[in-house]
Motif scaffolding. Structure first.
Motif, PDB file in Angstrom:
ATOM      1  N   LYS A   1      86.264 149.454  26.283  1.00  0.00           N
ATOM      2  CA  LYS A   1      87.319 148.770  27.016  1.00  0.00           C
ATOM      3  C   LYS A   1      86.708 147.932  28.144  1.00  0.00           C
ATOM      4  O   LYS A   1      85.548 148.121  28.520  1.00  0.00           O
TER       5      LYS A   1
ATOM      6  N   CYS B   1      93.982 144.042  34.478  1.00  0.00           N
ATOM      7  CA  CYS B   1      94.318 144.581  33.162  1.00  0.00           C
ATOM      8  C   CYS B   1      93.172 145.410  32.572  1.00  0.00           C
ATOM      9  O   CYS B   1      92.007 144.990  32.612  1.00  0.00           O
TER      10      CYS B   1
ATOM     11  N   ILE C   1      91.805 146.424  29.145  1.00  0.00           N
ATOM     12  CA  ILE C   1      91.998 145.802  27.836  1.00  0.00           C
ATOM     13  C   ILE C   1      91.137 146.517  26.799  1.00  0.00           C
ATOM     14  O   ILE C   1      89.903 146.571  26.916  1.00  0.00           O
ATOM     15  N   ALA C   2      91.776 147.067  25.793  1.00  0.00           N
ATOM     16  CA  ALA C   2      91.058 147.726  24.706  1.00  0.00           C
ATOM     17  C   ALA C   2      90.416 146.684  23.797  1.00  0.00           C
ATOM     18  O   ALA C   2      90.794 145.503  23.809  1.00  0.00           O
TER      19      ALA C   2
ATOM     20  N   GLY D   1      92.128 143.592  22.210  1.00  0.00           N
ATOM     21  CA  GLY D   1      93.343 143.302  22.961  1.00  0.00           C
ATOM     22  C   GLY D   1      93.155 142.156  23.944  1.00  0.00           C
ATOM     23  O   GLY D   1      92.060 141.639  24.145  1.00  0.00           O
ATOM     24  N   ARG D   2      94.261 141.770  24.547  1.00  0.00           N
ATOM     25  CA  ARG D   2      94.261 140.699  25.542  1.00  0.00           C
ATOM     26  C   ARG D   2      94.938 141.162  26.824  1.00  0.00           C
ATOM     27  O   ARG D   2      95.716 142.118  26.824  1.00  0.00           O
TER      28      ARG D   2
ATOM     29  N   ARG E   1      97.453 140.383  30.257  1.00  0.00           N
ATOM     30  CA  ARG E   1      98.835 139.916  30.345  1.00  0.00           C
ATOM     31  C   ARG E   1      98.952 138.409  30.198  1.00  0.00           C
ATOM     32  O   ARG E   1      99.971 137.895  29.738  1.00  0.00           O
TER      33      ARG E   1
ATOM     34  N   GLU F   1      90.480 137.864  26.004  1.00  0.00           N
ATOM     35  CA  GLU F   1      90.454 138.841  24.917  1.00  0.00           C
ATOM     36  C   GLU F   1      89.161 139.654  24.946  1.00  0.00           C
ATOM     37  O   GLU F   1      88.072 139.107  25.146  1.00  0.00           O
ATOM     38  N   ASN F   2      89.312 140.952  24.721  1.00  0.00           N
ATOM     39  CA  ASN F   2      88.167 141.848  24.616  1.00  0.00           C
ATOM     40  C   ASN F   2      87.622 141.786  23.194  1.00  0.00           C
ATOM     41  O   ASN F   2      88.242 142.285  22.261  1.00  0.00           O
TER      42      ASN F   2
ATOM     43  N   GLY G   1     100.424 134.945  19.672  1.00  0.00           N
ATOM     44  CA  GLY G   1      99.053 134.968  20.182  1.00  0.00           C
ATOM     45  C   GLY G   1      98.264 133.708  19.923  1.00  0.00           C
ATOM     46  O   GLY G   1      97.079 133.615  20.272  1.00  0.00           O
TER      47      GLY G   1
END
Length: 337
Positions: free
Chosen positions: A14, A24, A26-27, A30-31, A33, A38-39, A103
């Motif tokens: 993460k 945030c 972020i996993a 994921g992104r 907010r 993006e991760n 997205g």
């Protein structure tokens, strides 16, 4: 792919984004907010670096900035995305684009050199990072700003003021002016209408001013939300506590996006807001989105001479010379030619 600034890797692949006060977590995959960071396998990537959806030559008064090279033009750019979800967003088509389009990221590819070159070609005195919250395309904005500064072009943010203090201090050396939306003086308003918090915005207005960046503040006055005399007076007193020279723009609301249940702001409310600001000791209070005689003019706080007359987005300098009132020689806060 452009790696983001201001993030930390934590357990489980993460990341924690430190760009704004949402911070945030972020996993992988994921992104945040904002929808544009993006991760990717433990690396935070800016998906909008150099992907512009807006490029316009605007009068600087449109930002609005009234104490920043009046009469000049500003090359204005934006990507998609935003870290707020304001119910009354005027630019929701681009600010909320990723969330409204599964997205998807869109935009025309530009390099910082291309942006600065275009600003030079169009005779712009500044580049404005605007239309959406520019913090969300910070890496590109900062690269453009550094190059612009080398070329003698000034830099402007039009912002919700929600970036972290680390970002403020990183940005301030290349930033000349900022207009920060102080959307209300209520934590409840920020939570319900913007999905954010009030206090970080207040902190950043103070911090940018302390770091020597020209700060102007805008409050969109919304009937039934932030138009009470008490709330407007609280905003004016807060700004006065930082500096009586901070220009405050009180502007009219028009129903849009998800806030269609409110009427347009009455002219009388904007007149009242301006009077409150002036009575509380602010030297420069302006009305916007309404035809109010003299509401956008700049007068000397010492002798009341008319320094700058504005009509629409055009301005005429009258009794202002080299940043001073030509009648009484009082210095006028701002960035002047």
């Amino acid at each position: 792919m452009h790696e983001a600034l201001f993030y930390q890797r934590i357990e489980g692949n993460k990341v924690v984004c430190g760009l704004c006060h949402h911070r945030c977590r972020i996993a992988a995959g994921g992104r945040g907010r904002c929808g544009v960071r993006e991760n990717q396998d433990g690396r935070l990537i800016s998906l909008v670096y150099g992907r512009l959806v807006a490029e316009n030559v605007d009068p600087v008064e449109k930002k609005p900035l009234f104490h920043f090279l009046p009469g000049s033009r500003s090359y204005s750019i934006a990507t998609v995305g935003c870290n707020f979800q304001c119910l009354h967003c005027q630019n929701y088509e681009i600010s909320q684009y990723p969330g409204r389009h599964g997205g998807q990221i869109t935009g025309v590819g530009r390099s910082p050199a291309a942006v600065v070159e275009r600003a030079e070609q169009t005779g712009c005195a500044s580049i404005s990072y605007t239309y959406v919250e520019p913090t969300i395309f910070y890496e590109f904005a900062h690269d453009c700003a550094c190059l612009a500064k080398q070329r003698g072009i000034k830099n402007i943010f039009v912002s919700n003021g929600y970036m972290t203090a680390e970002v403020v201090r990183h940005l301030a050396p290349v930033l000349d002016g900022i207009n920060i939306d102080l959307k209300a003086f209520s934590a409840d308003f920020y939570q319900k209408v913007c999905k954010a918090r009030l206090e970080p915005v207040l902190e950043n207005i103070r911090l940018f001013h302390e770091l020597g960046v020209l700060v102007e503040v805008t409050t969109l006055v919304i009937p039934g939300h932030n138009d009470s005399e008490n709330e407007l007076r609280a905003i004016a007193r807060f700004l006065r506590g930082i500096s009586v020279n901070i220009p405050w723009h009180v502007t009219g609301f028009y129903p849009t996006y998800k806030m269609l249940d409110r009427p347009a702001t009455p002219t009388a409310t904007l007149v009242m807001a301006r009077e409150i600001g002036l009575n509380e000791g602010l030297r420069f209070v302006y009305t916007g989105n309404a035809a109010i005689a003299g509401g956008e003019d700049t007068r000397c706080p010492g002798c009341s001479a008319l320094l700058i007359h504005r009509s629409g987005f055009s301005s005429q300098q009258l009794a202002l010379q080299a940043g001073h009132c030509s009648t009484c020689q009082l210095p006028i806060a701002g960035v002047w030619r």
